[in-house]
Design a protein around this motif. Structure first.
Motif, PDB file in Angstrom:
ATOM      1  N   GLY A 260       0.815  -1.203   0.000  1.00  0.00           N
ATOM      2  CA  GLY A 260       0.000   0.000   0.000  1.00  0.00           C
ATOM      3  C   GLY A 260       0.849   1.253   0.000  1.00  0.00           C
ATOM      4  N   GLU A 261       0.202   2.392   0.167  1.00  0.00           N
ATOM      5  CA  GLU A 261       0.913   3.655   0.179  1.00  0.00           C
ATOM      6  C   GLU A 261       1.800   3.746   1.418  1.00  0.00           C
ATOM      7  N   PRO A 262       3.017   4.260   1.278  1.00  0.00           N
ATOM      8  CA  PRO A 262       3.920   4.342   2.428  1.00  0.00           C
ATOM      9  C   PRO A 262       3.466   5.389   3.427  1.00  0.00           C
ATOM     10  N   LEU A 263       3.824   5.181   4.675  1.00  0.00           N
ATOM     11  CA  LEU A 263       3.604   6.187   5.712  1.00  0.00           C
ATOM     12  C   LEU A 263       4.832   7.085   5.743  1.00  0.00           C
ATOM     13  N   ILE A 264       4.624   8.383   5.565  1.00  0.00           N
ATOM     14  CA  ILE A 264       5.735   9.325   5.548  1.00  0.00           C
ATOM     15  C   ILE A 264       5.573  10.345   6.670  1.00  0.00           C
ATOM     16  N   ALA A 265       6.682  10.971   7.026  1.00  0.00           N
ATOM     17  CA  ALA A 265       6.674  12.093   7.959  1.00  0.00           C
ATOM     18  C   ALA A 265       7.208  13.306   7.214  1.00  0.00           C
ATOM     19  N   ALA A 266       6.621  14.456   7.461  1.00  0.00           N
ATOM     20  CA  ALA A 266       7.048  15.675   6.768  1.00  0.00           C
ATOM     21  C   ALA A 266       7.062  16.839   7.740  1.00  0.00           C
ATOM     22  N   TYR A 267       7.984  17.763   7.491  1.00  0.00           N
ATOM     23  CA  TYR A 267       8.042  18.995   8.266  1.00  0.00           C
ATOM     24  C   TYR A 267       8.592  20.092   7.372  1.00  0.00           C
ATOM     25  N   SER A 268       8.427  21.345   7.794  1.00  0.00           N
ATOM     26  CA  SER A 268       8.676  22.475   6.888  1.00  0.00           C
ATOM     27  C   SER A 268      10.137  22.626   6.522  1.00  0.00           C
ATOM     28  N   ASN A 269      11.026  22.611   7.502  1.00  0.00           N
ATOM     29  CA  ASN A 269      12.466  22.656   7.214  1.00  0.00           C
ATOM     30  C   ASN A 269      13.223  22.278   8.468  1.00  0.00           C
ATOM     31  N   HIS A 270      14.513  21.991   8.316  1.00  0.00           N
ATOM     32  CA  HIS A 270      15.313  21.520   9.447  1.00  0.00           C
ATOM     33  C   HIS A 270      15.371  22.541  10.573  1.00  0.00           C
ATOM     34  N   HIS A 271      15.471  23.812  10.229  1.00  0.00           N
ATOM     35  CA  HIS A 271      15.653  24.842  11.252  1.00  0.00           C
ATOM     36  C   HIS A 271      14.390  25.047  12.083  1.00  0.00           C
ATOM     37  N   ALA A 272      13.214  24.849  11.479  1.00  0.00           N
ATOM     38  CA  ALA A 272      11.962  25.104  12.186  1.00  0.00           C
ATOM     39  C   ALA A 272      11.554  23.936  13.074  1.00  0.00           C
ATOM     40  N   LEU A 273      12.279  22.821  13.019  1.00  0.00           N
ATOM     41  CA  LEU A 273      11.927  21.653  13.820  1.00  0.00           C
ATOM     42  C   LEU A 273      12.486  21.840  15.231  1.00  0.00           C
ATOM     43  N   SER A 274      11.618  21.975  16.209  1.00  0.00           N
ATOM     44  CA  SER A 274      12.040  22.196  17.589  1.00  0.00           C
ATOM     45  C   SER A 274      12.670  20.935  18.158  1.00  0.00           C
ATOM     46  N   SER A 275      13.306  21.080  19.303  1.00  0.00           N
ATOM     47  CA  SER A 275      13.926  19.921  19.936  1.00  0.00           C
ATOM     48  C   SER A 275      12.877  18.883  20.318  1.00  0.00           C
ATOM     49  N   CYS A 276      11.691  19.343  20.736  1.00  0.00           N
ATOM     50  CA  CYS A 276      10.612  18.405  21.067  1.00  0.00           C
ATOM     51  C   CYS A 276      10.150  17.645  19.825  1.00  0.00           C
ATOM     52  N   ALA A 277       9.997  18.371  18.718  1.00  0.00           N
ATOM     53  CA  ALA A 277       9.570  17.725  17.477  1.00  0.00           C
ATOM     54  C   ALA A 277      10.636  16.754  16.980  1.00  0.00           C
ATOM     55  N   ARG A 278      11.909  17.080  17.183  1.00  0.00           N
ATOM     56  CA  ARG A 278      12.980  16.166  16.778  1.00  0.00           C
ATOM     57  C   ARG A 278      12.926  14.875  17.588  1.00  0.00           C
ATOM     58  N   VAL A 279      12.625  14.995  18.871  1.00  0.00           N
ATOM     59  CA  VAL A 279      12.503  13.806  19.714  1.00  0.00           C
ATOM     60  C   VAL A 279      11.377  12.915  19.203  1.00  0.00           C
ATOM     61  N   VAL A 280      10.237  13.534  18.856  1.00  0.00           N
ATOM     62  CA  VAL A 280       9.106  12.768  18.328  1.00  0.00           C
ATOM     63  C   VAL A 280       9.479  12.119  17.002  1.00  0.00           C
ATOM     64  N   MET A 281      10.173  12.868  16.143  1.00  0.00           N
ATOM     65  CA  MET A 281      10.577  12.339  14.840  1.00  0.00           C
ATOM     66  C   MET A 281      11.500  11.132  15.007  1.00  0.00           C
ATOM     67  N   ASP A 282      12.489  11.249  15.865  1.00  0.00           N
ATOM     68  CA  ASP A 282      13.412  10.135  16.095  1.00  0.00           C
ATOM     69  C   ASP A 282      12.672   8.925  16.657  1.00  0.00           C
ATOM     70  N   TYR A 283      11.706   9.183  17.518  1.00  0.00           N
ATOM     71  CA  TYR A 283      10.925   8.097  18.111  1.00  0.00           C
ATOM     72  C   TYR A 283      10.082   7.399  17.047  1.00  0.00           C
ATOM     73  N   LEU A 284       9.463   8.184  16.158  1.00  0.00           N
ATOM     74  CA  LEU A 284       8.658   7.611  15.086  1.00  0.00           C
ATOM     75  C   LEU A 284       9.493   6.715  14.188  1.00  0.00           C
ATOM     76  N   VAL A 285      10.684   7.173  13.845  1.00  0.00           N
ATOM     77  CA  VAL A 285      11.560   6.397  12.969  1.00  0.00           C
ATOM     78  C   VAL A 285      11.914   5.054  13.621  1.00  0.00           C
ATOM     79  N   SER A 286      12.177   5.091  14.923  1.00  0.00           N
ATOM     80  CA  SER A 286      12.567   3.858  15.609  1.00  0.00           C
ATOM     81  C   SER A 286      11.404   2.901  15.812  1.00  0.00           C
ATOM     82  N   ARG A 287      10.178   3.424  15.896  1.00  0.00           N
ATOM     83  CA  ARG A 287       9.023   2.582  16.171  1.00  0.00           C
ATOM     84  C   ARG A 287       8.285   2.074  14.942  1.00  0.00           C
ATOM     85  N   THR A 288       8.381   2.791  13.806  1.00  0.00           N
ATOM     86  CA  THR A 288       7.555   2.413  12.651  1.00  0.00           C
ATOM     87  C   THR A 288       7.936   1.060  12.079  1.00  0.00           C
ATOM     88  N   ALA A 289       9.144   0.608  12.332  1.00  0.00           N
ATOM     89  CA  ALA A 289       9.526  -0.724  11.845  1.00  0.00           C
ATOM     90  C   ALA A 289       8.609  -1.793  12.430  1.00  0.00           C
TER      91      ALA A 289
END
Length: 294
Positions: A260-289
């Motif tokens: 099926g269609e892949p699940l993707i994550a998107a954000y506006s740009n690297h600089h606008a990603l807060s430290s909290c959002a980065r933590v969530v992003m890293d967590y999503l990457v580790s858990r989606t497997a």
């Protein structure tokens, strides 16, 4: 004080209006307007042309925004990182997810994340519409498929592995398919309006494109499972969500899957990603497997 006002100016421009900036920053609109006027007086030039419904930058405003937005983001990120190192991750992240994201009973993504980071706050927006991340104030977007906007940073999290499931009663009435070609004589239920299904063996071999005779469509996995349990037809469901405890469904053609269609994550740009959002992003990457199942 001027640095703080420039930071507010950047957020106002990104939001597109004082009211949206006010909501995002939790600062009254009249306060933002007053701070903006103060900044313009200090700089001796007009920065934003205002109207009742929108605003746009003057030439000087555009120049200031382009020269300062990246620096402001970097400064805020440095401050966030320092505070996180001292006190731990603390803050709010606004995340948009597709409507079917929580349909899988075993999906404990954000609950475990909150257990790990006690000071983290997560606001979930459920929608299948592609947002404007900046104007809508979305820190992270989870989305099935491809985005229309090409200005975001996009990362594929995982593929959607789909299997076929039916009730014993339906298979008794209509027979058990032994090869994908046998699906042509069956009623199939899917989450899209597509009239065909690509299906292949687990190792990628024996690719088949089957025309479907579908009578039921839904993006809701529980709705597809319920219809299959009622004997309506064979449901095409994400394998990570179909193996529900207590479900009476049987796997059809267990050696075959559809991608099926892949699940993707998107954000506006690297600089606008807060430290909290980065933590969530890293967590999503580790858990989606964990969502990938056969």
């Amino acid at each position: 004080m001027m640095l703080n006002d420039i930071s507010l100016f950047v957020q106002i421009v990104r939001s597109g209006s004082l009211s949206k900036a006010s909501k995002k920053l939790s600062i009254p609109a009249n306060t933002l307007s007053r701070r903006l006027i103060s900044l313009e007086r200090q700089l001796g030039t007009s920065l934003i042309l205002r109207s009742t419904k929108s605003l746009r930058c003057t030439a000087d405003g555009e120049r200031l925004f382009e020269q300062c937005c990246t620096s402001i983001d970097s400064l805020n990120l440095s401050i966030d990182s320092l505070q996180s190192a001292i006190t731990g991750i603390a803050g709010k992240v606004r995340i948009q997810v597709p409507s079917g994201f929580f349909d899988c009973p075993s999906n404990d993504f954000f609950y475990k994340l909150l257990a790990i980071h006690q000071k983290l706050e997560v606001e979930i927006v459920v929608s299948d519409e592609e947002p404007d991340l900046v104007k809508d104030g979305i820190d992270l977007l989870l989305y099935f498929g491809e985005l229309k906007r090409g200005t975001y940073i996009v990362r594929k999290l995982c593929s959607s592995i789909l299997g076929l499931y039916a009730s014993a009663e339906y298979l008794s009435r209509n027979g058990v398919p032994e090869h994908p070609a046998d699906l042509r004589g069956h009623t199939c239920m899917h989450h899209t309006l597509k009239d065909s299904l690509s299906i292949n063996r687990l190792d990628g071999s024996d690719l088949n494109v089957i025309e479907l005779r579908a009578r039921f469509f839904s993006k809701s996995i529980p709705a597809l499972i319920s219809a299959a349990e009622q004997g309506v037809g064979i449901a095409v469901i994400n394998t990570a969500c179909a193996s529900v405890e207590g479900s009476s469904l049987l796997r059809v053609l267990p050696d075959y899957v559809s991608i099926g269609e892949p699940l993707i994550a998107a954000y506006s740009n690297h600089h606008a990603l807060s430290s909290c959002a980065r933590v969530v992003m890293d967590y999503l990457v580790s858990r989606t497997a964990e969502l990938v199942s056969y």
